[in-house]
Design a protein around this motif. Structure first.
Motif, PDB file in Angstrom:
ATOM      1  N   VAL A   4      -8.804  11.043   5.985  1.00  0.00           N
ATOM      2  CA  VAL A   4      -7.755  10.512   5.109  1.00  0.00           C
ATOM      3  C   VAL A   4      -6.410  11.115   5.503  1.00  0.00           C
ATOM      4  CG1 VAL A   4      -6.907  10.348   2.731  1.00  0.00           C
ATOM      5  CG2 VAL A   4      -9.368  10.213   3.205  1.00  0.00           C
TER       6      VAL A   4
ATOM      7  N   ASP B  66      -1.036   4.082  -1.215  1.00  0.00           N
ATOM      8  CA  ASP B  66      -2.137   5.016  -1.430  1.00  0.00           C
ATOM      9  C   ASP B  66      -2.513   5.721  -0.131  1.00  0.00           C
ATOM     10  OD1 ASP B  66      -2.339   4.270  -4.099  1.00  0.00           O
ATOM     11  OD2 ASP B  66      -3.706   2.620  -3.637  1.00  0.00           O
ATOM     12  N   PRO B  67      -3.194   6.868  -0.218  1.00  0.00           N
ATOM     13  CA  PRO B  67      -3.700   7.525   0.985  1.00  0.00           C
ATOM     14  C   PRO B  67      -4.531   6.569   1.825  1.00  0.00           C
ATOM     15  CG  PRO B  67      -3.978   8.941  -0.927  1.00  0.00           C
ATOM     16  CD  PRO B  67      -3.521   7.617  -1.452  1.00  0.00           C
TER      17      PRO B  67
ATOM     18  N   GLU C 191       1.998  10.753   0.965  1.00  0.00           N
ATOM     19  CA  GLU C 191       2.437  10.829  -0.427  1.00  0.00           C
ATOM     20  C   GLU C 191       3.529   9.818  -0.760  1.00  0.00           C
ATOM     21  OE1 GLU C 191       3.468  14.848  -1.202  1.00  0.00           O
ATOM     22  OE2 GLU C 191       1.432  15.597  -0.936  1.00  0.00           O
TER      23      GLU C 191
ATOM     24  N   ASP D 230      -2.469  11.223   4.114  1.00  0.00           N
ATOM     25  CA  ASP D 230      -1.659  10.923   2.930  1.00  0.00           C
ATOM     26  C   ASP D 230      -0.263  11.503   3.095  1.00  0.00           C
ATOM     27  OD1 ASP D 230      -0.645  10.314   0.472  1.00  0.00           O
ATOM     28  OD2 ASP D 230      -1.920  11.706  -0.655  1.00  0.00           O
TER      29      ASP D 230
ATOM     30  N   GLU E   5       0.281  14.028  11.831  1.00  0.00           N
ATOM     31  CA  GLU E   5      -0.691  14.803  11.051  1.00  0.00           C
ATOM     32  C   GLU E   5      -1.306  15.934  11.872  1.00  0.00           C
ATOM     33  OE1 GLU E   5      -2.879  14.950   7.206  1.00  0.00           O
ATOM     34  OE2 GLU E   5      -0.910  14.407   7.972  1.00  0.00           O
TER      35      GLU E   5
ATOM     36  N   ASN F 263       0.827  -1.206   0.000  1.00  0.00           N
ATOM     37  CA  ASN F 263       0.000   0.000   0.000  1.00  0.00           C
ATOM     38  C   ASN F 263       0.860   1.254   0.000  1.00  0.00           C
ATOM     39  OD1 ASN F 263      -2.468   1.539   0.199  1.00  0.00           O
ATOM     40  ND2 ASN F 263      -1.760   2.090   2.237  1.00  0.00           N
TER      41      ASN F 263
ATOM     42  N   THR G 130       1.286   3.969   7.805  1.00  0.00           N
ATOM     43  CA  THR G 130       0.051   4.514   8.362  1.00  0.00           C
ATOM     44  C   THR G 130      -1.056   3.468   8.427  1.00  0.00           C
ATOM     45  OG1 THR G 130       0.614   6.681   7.453  1.00  0.00           O
ATOM     46  CG2 THR G 130      -1.676   6.347   8.114  1.00  0.00           C
ATOM     47  N   THR G 131      -1.020   2.504   7.515  1.00  0.00           N
ATOM     48  CA  THR G 131      -2.054   1.469   7.464  1.00  0.00           C
ATOM     49  C   THR G 131      -2.259   0.825   8.829  1.00  0.00           C
ATOM     50  OG1 THR G 131      -1.401   1.038   5.178  1.00  0.00           O
ATOM     51  CG2 THR G 131      -2.831  -0.584   6.238  1.00  0.00           C
TER      52      THR G 131
ATOM     53  N   ASN H 169       2.791   5.731   3.512  1.00  0.00           N
ATOM     54  CA  ASN H 169       1.393   5.331   3.684  1.00  0.00           C
ATOM     55  C   ASN H 169       1.277   3.863   4.082  1.00  0.00           C
ATOM     56  OD1 ASN H 169       0.283   7.844   3.136  1.00  0.00           O
ATOM     57  ND2 ASN H 169       0.164   7.456   0.940  1.00  0.00           N
TER      58      ASN H 169
END
Length: 370
Positions: A179, A168-169, A183, A181, A227, A166, A190-191, A187
């Motif tokens: 969301v 993706d955002p 970039e 992201d 974030e 993964n 972050t999952t 990511n």
């Protein structure tokens, strides 16, 4: 009649002469002078060498590249040995304790993570079984947990995706709408490194009921702290820095043209073979690009403020000496401050992931309780 006989005789005679001429040796003439050799033709132009189709593959898919990765990964809390020592706290952590729980499988088992990022249902009930093909019989996180196959081989145009499952955002499980992201490759981190959706963040003015000793954002708020979200933003003297790339967190937005993220800080060039790379222990080399006087280990006053807030929460009854929450109904300020303390405890960066956000959560929580 005589004329016919004469004509026949002449035909036989002519035929005999022709036969003699065809079978006799020819008359040999005098041999002429051999001609000169012709001029050599011009050499053709060499063709252009073809591109080595395996060169870009061997840059990663070779023993010389992978062996250091294996050695580095053995030092990681994600490593194949399920029992590790947290360098920050000294605690021994067994990352496979919860592999047989369906609600934990998406991050604590290899098969669970694969199903999760692929959008398949997570195995309910008993979760994923132990597997003797894994070290120690546990489905620990391995290379193939995070890496699968490349989305594209045009790395020059599309960037190197490292065959991560993964990039993706990520839509956070906390609410299913927010969301995050970073970039690219971060990511994938972050999952899993995000809060679960077990508890509602305290807000409003009414009393709040804590229903569990595990109250808080679970073990993964690193991405949301970076974030600048999912804390209980109590009003106070410290301003909150804003969210994401639009916020005022230099570790998120970049300082001196250099943006930080999970990979750049945790997987950078190693200092002494005990950090960075696939050990995922932050490397000082990543910090000194900006912190030329040395890498800070915590935000200024973080430890003092963290202990002050803990004392206030113990006095309020919502926290034990060991850091567990106490079930009960509390004023909203106590519940919010408890959430913030647990968030920063679980983040484990001593505020470094987002210094201004960590400072605001701590100081404003202290003020609310005092």
């Amino acid at each position: 009649m005589k004329n016919l006989k004469l004509i026949g005789f002449l035909i036989i005679l002519a035929s005999s002469l022709m036969f003699i001429q065809c079978t006799s040796d020819p008359i040999q003439g005098e041999q002429g002078i051999a001609g000169e050799n012709g001029i050599d033709g011009i050499d053709g132009i060499d063709g252009i060498d073809g591109v080595d189709s395996t060169a870009s593959c061997l840059a990663c898919h070779s023993d010389s590249h992978r062996d250091p990765i294996y050695a580095s990964y053995d030092l990681s809390l994600h490593g194949l040995d399920p029992l590790h020592t947290d360098r920050g706290t000294g605690d021994e952590i067994n990352t496979s304790d919860y592999t047989n729980r369906g609600s934990c499988a998406q991050c604590h088992t290899s098969d669970g993570y694969k199903d999760y990022v692929a959008g398949y249902p997570i195995n309910p009930g008993d979760g994923y079984p132990d597997d003797l093909s894994y070290p120690f019989g546990k489905q620990t996180i391995s290379c193939k947990t995070c890496h699968s196959e490349h989305r594209t081989f045009d790395f020059e145009t599309d960037g190197q995706d490292f065959a991560l499952r993964n990039i993706d955002p990520v839509v956070l499980v906390y609410d299913g709408t927010t969301v995050v992201d970073f970039e690219g490759t971060s990511n994938n981190c972050t999952t899993c490194h995000q809060p679960r959706n077990s508890y509602v963040i305290p807000s409003g003015v009414d009393d709040y009921t804590i229903t569990s000793s595990r109250f808080g954002p679970h073990h993964g708020p690193q991405s949301t702290i970076l974030e600048g979200i999912l804390g209980a933003n109590i009003a106070g003297s410290e301003a909150y820095p804003g969210i994401g790339a639009d916020g005022d967190n230099s570790h998120r937005t970049g300082l001196n043209g250099v943006a930080s993220n999970c990979v750049s800080c945790h997987m950078g060039t190693t200092t002494d073979d005990t950090d960075g790379l696939h050990s995922m222990w932050p490397t000082k080399n990543a910090c000194t690009t900006c912190h030329t006087n040395g890498a800070p280990t915590e935000v200024t006053d973080f430890t003092a403020d963290f202990e002050t807030l803990k004392g206030l929460l113990i006095a309020a009854g919502s926290l034990t000496e060991s850091g567990s929450t106490v079930s009960g109904t509390y004023p909203i300020a106590v519940a919010q401050a408890t959430w913030n303390w647990k968030t920063l405890q679980e983040d484990k960066s001593n505020g470094v992931h987002n210094p201004k956000y960590a400072k605001a959560l701590l100081k404003n929580s202290i003020q609310a309780l005092q």
